[in-house]
Enzyme design. Structure first.
Site, PDB file in Angstrom:
ATOM      1  N   CYS A 108       4.473  -9.580  -1.113  1.00 30.10           N
ATOM      2  CA  CYS A 108       5.348  -8.560  -0.164  1.00 30.10           C
ATOM      3  C   CYS A 108       4.500  -7.191  -0.112  1.00 30.10           C
ATOM      4  CB  CYS A 108       6.756  -8.552  -0.761  1.00 30.10           C
ATOM      5  SG  CYS A 108       7.587  -7.381   0.517  1.00 30.10           S
ATOM      6  N   CYS A 109       4.167  -6.666  -1.504  1.00 28.46           N
ATOM      7  CA  CYS A 109       3.516  -5.462  -1.465  1.00 28.46           C
ATOM      8  C   CYS A 109       2.160  -5.437  -0.554  1.00 28.46           C
ATOM      9  CB  CYS A 109       3.376  -4.836  -2.911  1.00 28.46           C
ATOM     10  SG  CYS A 109       4.812  -4.216  -3.407  1.00 28.46           S
ATOM     11  N   CYS A 191      10.289   1.536  -1.413  1.00 27.41           N
ATOM     12  CA  CYS A 191      11.086   0.670  -0.456  1.00 27.41           C
ATOM     13  C   CYS A 191      12.447   0.506  -1.144  1.00 27.41           C
ATOM     14  CB  CYS A 191      10.791  -0.847  -0.386  1.00 27.41           C
ATOM     15  SG  CYS A 191       9.221  -0.952   0.482  1.00 27.41           S
ATOM     16  N   CYS A 194      13.669  -2.047  -3.663  1.00 26.19           N
ATOM     17  CA  CYS A 194      12.761  -1.919  -5.032  1.00 26.19           C
ATOM     18  C   CYS A 194      12.926  -0.547  -5.658  1.00 26.19           C
ATOM     19  CB  CYS A 194      11.516  -2.516  -4.787  1.00 26.19           C
ATOM     20  SG  CYS A 194      11.235  -4.134  -3.873  1.00 26.19           S
ATOM     21  N   CYS A 220       2.694  -0.837  -7.662  1.00 22.46           N
ATOM     22  CA  CYS A 220       2.582  -1.649  -6.257  1.00 22.46           C
ATOM     23  C   CYS A 220       1.198  -2.403  -6.051  1.00 22.46           C
ATOM     24  CB  CYS A 220       3.253  -1.071  -5.006  1.00 22.46           C
ATOM     25  SG  CYS A 220       2.221   0.468  -4.866  1.00 22.46           S
TER      26      CYS A 220
HETATM   27 FE1  SF4 Z   1       8.025  -5.628  -0.431  1.00 25.17          FE
HETATM   28 FE2  SF4 Z   1       9.467  -4.215  -2.445  1.00 25.17          FE
HETATM   29 FE3  SF4 Z   1       6.924  -3.917  -2.216  1.00 25.17          FE
HETATM   30 FE4  SF4 Z   1       8.436  -2.866  -0.312  1.00 25.17          FE
HETATM   31  S1  SF4 Z   1       8.186  -2.408  -2.800  1.00 25.17           S
HETATM   32  S2  SF4 Z   1       6.682  -3.853  -0.153  1.00 25.17           S
HETATM   33  S3  SF4 Z   1      10.115  -4.447  -0.270  1.00 25.17           S
HETATM   34  S4  SF4 Z   1       7.902  -5.819  -2.906  1.00 25.17           S
END
Ligand code: SF4
Length: 231
Positions: A108-109, A191, A194, A220
């Protein structure tokens, strides 16, 4: 305090002179980044300001982004994740895939942050960050000027020597707009799903991906690449 500000401004002016217009500041609008944005507005305004809009940011981040647009009158270029990539991960693993495993969180990151940053840095010679050495154990070896091997670009960290107290002293002294979540015990803001508030005595980054941390700190991937130190 004053020598820290002077040294950071000197580094910004040096970076602008050497790399503009091919130098960007990737701004997340956290306390360090609004501090750096204020410094850039004072002494190095040809540096390009970009931000990564993951699509999952808290409203308070958009609010401080707007406040900074009004305050500094500098364009802020937002980079978004590719729609097809977001559609793919949501279709395959759902909107909250980051809770399921470290691998899915990193995916996701990668899609929401790393890929947009790669586009923002494409064709540039240098990027600026607001990271500070004391923020995390993984940042202890970072220097003011490095070569970022992940993105193959010069990486410049003008606040690397600053303490948290230095940052907040600057924000108060210059009335810099800041994210309202900082007043609710969010020292590090990413985010919305998170990021959480921390308790007294917790590591400042303990509120990021707290469900997967063993050592109290996670990254991240934006600042986790191997680097060659320059100073
Ligand atoms: Fe995805 Fe969380 Fe990373 Fe944002 S912080 S990109 S929602 S995993």
């Amino acid at each position: 305090m004053q020598p820290t500000i002077d040294a950071s401004m000197a580094l910004l002016q040096q970076a602008e002179a050497e790399f503009a217009p091919d130098i960007v500041f990737a701004c997340s609008f956290g306390a360090e980044d609004v501090t750096l944005l204020d410094l850039i507005s004072r002494c190095a305004r040809s540096i390009v300001i970009v931000t990564l809009d993951t699509g999952r940011l808290p409203q308070q981040t958009y609010d401080v982004m707007d406040a900074c647009r009004a305050r500094y009158g500098m364009p802020i270029e937002a980079y978004f994740p590719a729609a097809a990539e977001v559609e793919f991960i949501v279709r395959e693993a759902g909107p909250n895939l980051f809770r399921e495993s470290v691998e899915k969180r990193k995916l996701c990151c990668e899609i929401r942050k790393i890929h947009p940053l790669r586009r923002a840095l494409a064709g540039r010679k240098a990027w600026l960050t607001g990271v500070r050495r004391e923020q995390a154990g993984s940042r202890q070896q970072m220097a003011a000027i490095e070569h970022d091997e992940q993105f193959d670009i010069k990486k410049i960290n003008p606040l690397i020597e600053w303490s948290e107290a230095d940052v907040w002293s600057y924000i108060r002294a210059h009335d810099v707009p800041y994210n309202a979540l900082h007043d609710a015990h969010y020292p590090s803001i990413g985010c919305a799903p998170c990021t959480r508030a921390i308790a007294v005595g917790e590591n400042p980054r303990a509120g990021r991906w707290w469900w997967e941390q063993e050592d109290g700190v996670a990254e991240c991937g934006l600042h986790a690449s191997p680097v060659k130190r320059k100073s």
